[in-house]
Motif scaffolding. Structure first.
Motif, PDB file in Angstrom:
ATOM      1  N   ILE A 100       0.594  -1.246   0.259  1.00 57.59           N
ATOM      2  CA  ILE A 100      -0.105  -0.007  -0.218  1.00 57.59           C
ATOM      3  C   ILE A 100       0.583   1.406   0.381  1.00 57.59           C
ATOM      4  CG2 ILE A 100      -2.117   0.879   1.303  1.00 57.59           C
ATOM      5  CD1 ILE A 100      -2.504  -1.390  -0.288  1.00 57.59           C
ATOM      6  N   ARG A 101       1.932   1.707   0.425  1.00 57.72           N
ATOM      7  CA  ARG A 101       2.199   2.923   0.828  1.00 57.72           C
ATOM      8  C   ARG A 101       2.951   3.133  -0.453  1.00 57.72           C
ATOM      9  NH1 ARG A 101       4.766  -0.079   5.690  1.00 57.72           N
ATOM     10  NH2 ARG A 101       4.003   1.488   7.559  1.00 57.72           N
ATOM     11  N   ASP A 102       3.870   1.158  -1.572  1.00 57.11           N
ATOM     12  CA  ASP A 102       3.717   1.743  -2.882  1.00 57.11           C
ATOM     13  C   ASP A 102       2.918   1.951  -3.748  1.00 57.11           C
ATOM     14  OD1 ASP A 102       6.330   0.572  -1.920  1.00 57.11           O
ATOM     15  OD2 ASP A 102       5.161  -1.529  -3.072  1.00 57.11           O
ATOM     16  N   ALA A 103       1.678   2.058  -3.918  1.00 56.55           N
ATOM     17  CA  ALA A 103       0.772   2.115  -4.491  1.00 56.55           C
ATOM     18  C   ALA A 103       0.374   3.877  -3.915  1.00 56.55           C
ATOM     19  CB  ALA A 103      -0.640   1.561  -3.967  1.00 56.55           C
ATOM     20  N   GLU A 104       0.879   3.708  -2.795  1.00 55.17           N
ATOM     21  CA  GLU A 104      -0.041   5.418  -2.143  1.00 55.17           C
ATOM     22  C   GLU A 104       1.505   6.446  -2.983  1.00 55.17           C
ATOM     23  OE1 GLU A 104      -2.105   8.582  -0.294  1.00 55.17           O
ATOM     24  OE2 GLU A 104      -2.645   6.584  -1.582  1.00 55.17           O
ATOM     25  N   THR A 105       2.374   5.795  -2.841  1.00 51.46           N
ATOM     26  CA  THR A 105       3.817   6.897  -3.576  1.00 51.46           C
ATOM     27  C   THR A 105       3.512   7.037  -5.267  1.00 51.46           C
ATOM     28  OG1 THR A 105       5.022   5.601  -2.045  1.00 51.46           O
ATOM     29  CG2 THR A 105       5.704   6.681  -3.379  1.00 51.46           C
ATOM     30  N   ILE A 106       3.182   5.637  -5.827  1.00 51.40           N
ATOM     31  CA  ILE A 106       2.785   6.017  -7.194  1.00 51.40           C
ATOM     32  C   ILE A 106       1.588   6.895  -7.137  1.00 51.40           C
ATOM     33  CG2 ILE A 106       2.349   4.557  -9.292  1.00 51.40           C
ATOM     34  CD1 ILE A 106       4.009   2.199  -7.630  1.00 51.40           C
ATOM     35  N   ARG A 107       0.716   6.404  -6.506  1.00 56.02           N
ATOM     36  CA  ARG A 107      -0.338   7.472  -7.149  1.00 56.02           C
ATOM     37  C   ARG A 107      -0.211   8.924  -7.265  1.00 56.02           C
ATOM     38  NH1 ARG A 107      -3.573  11.124  -4.664  1.00 56.02           N
ATOM     39  NH2 ARG A 107      -3.305  10.589  -2.146  1.00 56.02           N
ATOM     40  N   LYS A 108       0.327   9.234  -5.644  1.00 50.95           N
ATOM     41  CA  LYS A 108       0.779  10.623  -6.140  1.00 50.95           C
ATOM     42  C   LYS A 108       2.075  11.552  -7.159  1.00 50.95           C
ATOM     43  CE  LYS A 108       0.868  11.219  -0.749  1.00 50.95           C
ATOM     44  NZ  LYS A 108       1.605  11.278   0.436  1.00 50.95           N
ATOM     45  N   GLN A 109       2.605  10.646  -7.971  1.00 51.49           N
ATOM     46  CA  GLN A 109       3.419  10.959  -8.599  1.00 51.49           C
ATOM     47  C   GLN A 109       2.784  10.857 -10.314  1.00 51.49           C
ATOM     48  OE1 GLN A 109       7.974   8.614  -8.436  1.00 51.49           O
ATOM     49  NE2 GLN A 109       7.708   8.334  -6.807  1.00 51.49           N
ATOM     50  N   LEU A 110       1.970   9.692 -10.397  1.00 51.43           N
ATOM     51  CA  LEU A 110       1.156   9.435 -11.028  1.00 51.43           C
ATOM     52  C   LEU A 110       0.034  10.454 -11.644  1.00 51.43           C
ATOM     53  CD1 LEU A 110       2.153   7.175 -14.005  1.00 51.43           C
ATOM     54  CD2 LEU A 110       0.190   6.217 -12.159  1.00 51.43           C
ATOM     55  N   THR A 111      -0.561  10.570 -10.678  1.00 52.98           N
ATOM     56  CA  THR A 111      -2.290  11.309 -11.347  1.00 52.98           C
ATOM     57  C   THR A 111      -2.064  13.116 -10.739  1.00 52.98           C
ATOM     58  OG1 THR A 111      -3.236  10.971  -8.670  1.00 52.98           O
ATOM     59  CG2 THR A 111      -2.892   8.863 -10.366  1.00 52.98           C
ATOM     60  N   ASN A 112      -0.607  13.417  -9.899  1.00 55.58           N
ATOM     61  CA  ASN A 112      -0.431  14.676  -9.574  1.00 55.58           C
ATOM     62  C   ASN A 112      -1.759  14.795  -8.268  1.00 55.58           C
ATOM     63  OD1 ASN A 112       0.297  17.542  -9.444  1.00 55.58           O
ATOM     64  ND2 ASN A 112      -1.160  18.254 -11.169  1.00 55.58           N
TER      65      ASN A 112
END
Length: 433
Positions: free
Chosen positions: A125-137
């Motif tokens: 989940i930490r990975d996913a949330e970090t990716i969300r912030k980078q990928l979706t603004n």
């Protein structure tokens, strides 16, 4: 950092783009060792240039890469009508710094165990949330979890609900508080019921499997992957009888297991090859290494499935008793018998003895959940105890569920378009079609 292939890939009815992220192995030490996390973005041709929201899929497991779709069908077909789909290879799987005995061979057992301790749902989940912030603004997205992916969904709701617009779960609502021992006490009973169904459906299956068990007890028989086939291994085929079309696959395999040759009865080479294809322990070691830890919160599993099995002696095969398959349980002897698990035996032992697993869920926080959640609970599911799932639905705010006997555990693979469509309707209060 993220690097993205500039060219899109065209599949049948889908456009795919690849994303690769370099993220911390241990988020408590963000500047330490980094691992690579791979995500495949899927869109429909007509929507590829539209700024549709994302839906992220969390695969079952633990320890399996995300689905590799060949065509626009199933749940992906429904999702692509209004989303861009993200297929996340959870850390250690697929193209996300995959874990194997070879990748860990340079580490002593204690360091292998320490490394692997970072591959549970909390860090996924930490990975996913970090990716969300980078990928979706920093825009919210929707998540969908199947089986262990449902555990990840609840962990996401617990840890980072601010990143979520909606959530969906199929075949995987865990208990928030029950121990691994309690889980296996319930699921052994479900495996018993599936065995009864299987042997009732296929009237000669008991004779076929007992003849095979007798043969491999009396003769050295080696699998295509090199291991000597044992009765305990044979019982592991039961993981398939809890799946849609799984009982048929197991029966057809048993039906052609033994052949008569000029030198006497032999095990069919076809059986020895196909047997390996129905079990993933050699190719996906995280499942065996970390499966019991998905239930652990400030406690050790201490080989829970192995210990609880002693309460069900009918699973310990005797020639004068009926043969029973086991389910998705993991046993310590597997690290003595499967070639690719043998080098990880000591690491597995340390993980089974680990007592300081962090807590996964905060019951009070989930009770106040404000993210709309819709879940499919399969009443006949061999892998997930229905009563524990229902117990959790009463503990999580804004969670609506659909209880059905129509599907086995892998229902989303068999009728995913209908299942996701129904869950979306439930979540949004729409009339069911």
């Amino acid at each position: 950092m993220t690097s993205e292939f500039s060219a899109s890939l065209t599949f049948s009815g889908m456009i795919a783009r690849k994303h690769q992220f370099s993220l911390p192995l241990d988020y408590q030490n963000p500047d330490g060792e980094q691992i690579s996390i791979f995500v495949r973005e899927i869109s429909s041709p007509e929507n590829q240039d539209k700024a549709l929201p994302f839906i992220v899929f969390f695969q079952g497991g633990p320890g399996f890469g995300a689905v590799r779709p060949a065509a626009n069908g199933g749940w992906i077909k429904r999702a692509l009508k209004e989303y861009r789909v993200l297929l996340l290879d959870q850390r250690g799987t697929g193209l996300s710094t995959p874990v194997s005995f070879a990748s860990l061979a340079h580490l002593p057992a204690s360091e292998q165990a320490e490394y692997l301790s970072h591959f549970r749902a909390d860090n996924i989940i930490r990975d996913a949330e970090t990716i969300r912030k980078q990928l979706t603004n920093d825009e919210k997205w929707t998540i969908l979890g199947q089986s262990f992916g449902g555990f990840c969904v609840l962990k996401y709701l617990n840890d980072a609900p601010e990143g979520l617009a909606e959530a969906y779960i199929t075949g995987g609502i865990p208990s928030l508080t029950r121990s691994a021992d309690e889980v296996y006490q319930a699921t052994y009973k479900r495996v018993q019921a599936k065995n009864q169904d299987f042997f009732n459906r296929f009237s000669d299956a008991q004779d076929l499997v007992k003849a095979l068990a007798s043969h491999i007890q009396d003769n050295e028989v080696f699998l295509a992957t090199g291991e000597r086939l044992t009765v305990e291994m044979l019982q592991l085929l039961g993981i398939n009888i809890g799946m849609e079309q799984g009982p048929e696959s197991v029966y057809y395999l048993l039906e052609q297991a033994l052949i008569e040759t000029a030198t006497g009865t032999q095990v069919n080479p076809l059986f020895l090859a196909h047997f390996c294809q129905l079990l993933d322990f050699n190719t996906n070691p995280i499942f065996a290494l970390l499966h019991e830890s998905i239930y652990c919160q400030q406690s050790a599993s201490n080989w829970a499935a192995h210990r609880v099995r002693q309460q069900y002696p009918e699973f310990n095969y005797q020639t004068d008793k009926p043969f029973l398959f086991t389910g998705e349980m993991v046993y310590p002897w597997m690290f003595e018998q499967f070639n690719n698990l043998k080098p990880l035996q000591q690491a597995a032992k340390k993980l089974a003895e680990k007592q300081d697993w962090p807590n996964l869920y905060q019951v009070d926080k989930l009770a106040d959940n404000q993210v709309p959640v819709a879940a499919a609970i399969y009443s006949e599911d061999m892998f997930v105890e229905m009563q524990y799932s229902l117990e959790t639905t009463a503990q999580v705010g804004k969670l609506k569920y659909w209880l059905t006997s129509e599907y086995e555990h892998n229902g989303i693979r068999m009728d995913g378009e209908h299942i996701l469509d129904r869950l979306i309707a439930i979540n949004r209060g729409e009339k069911l079609r």
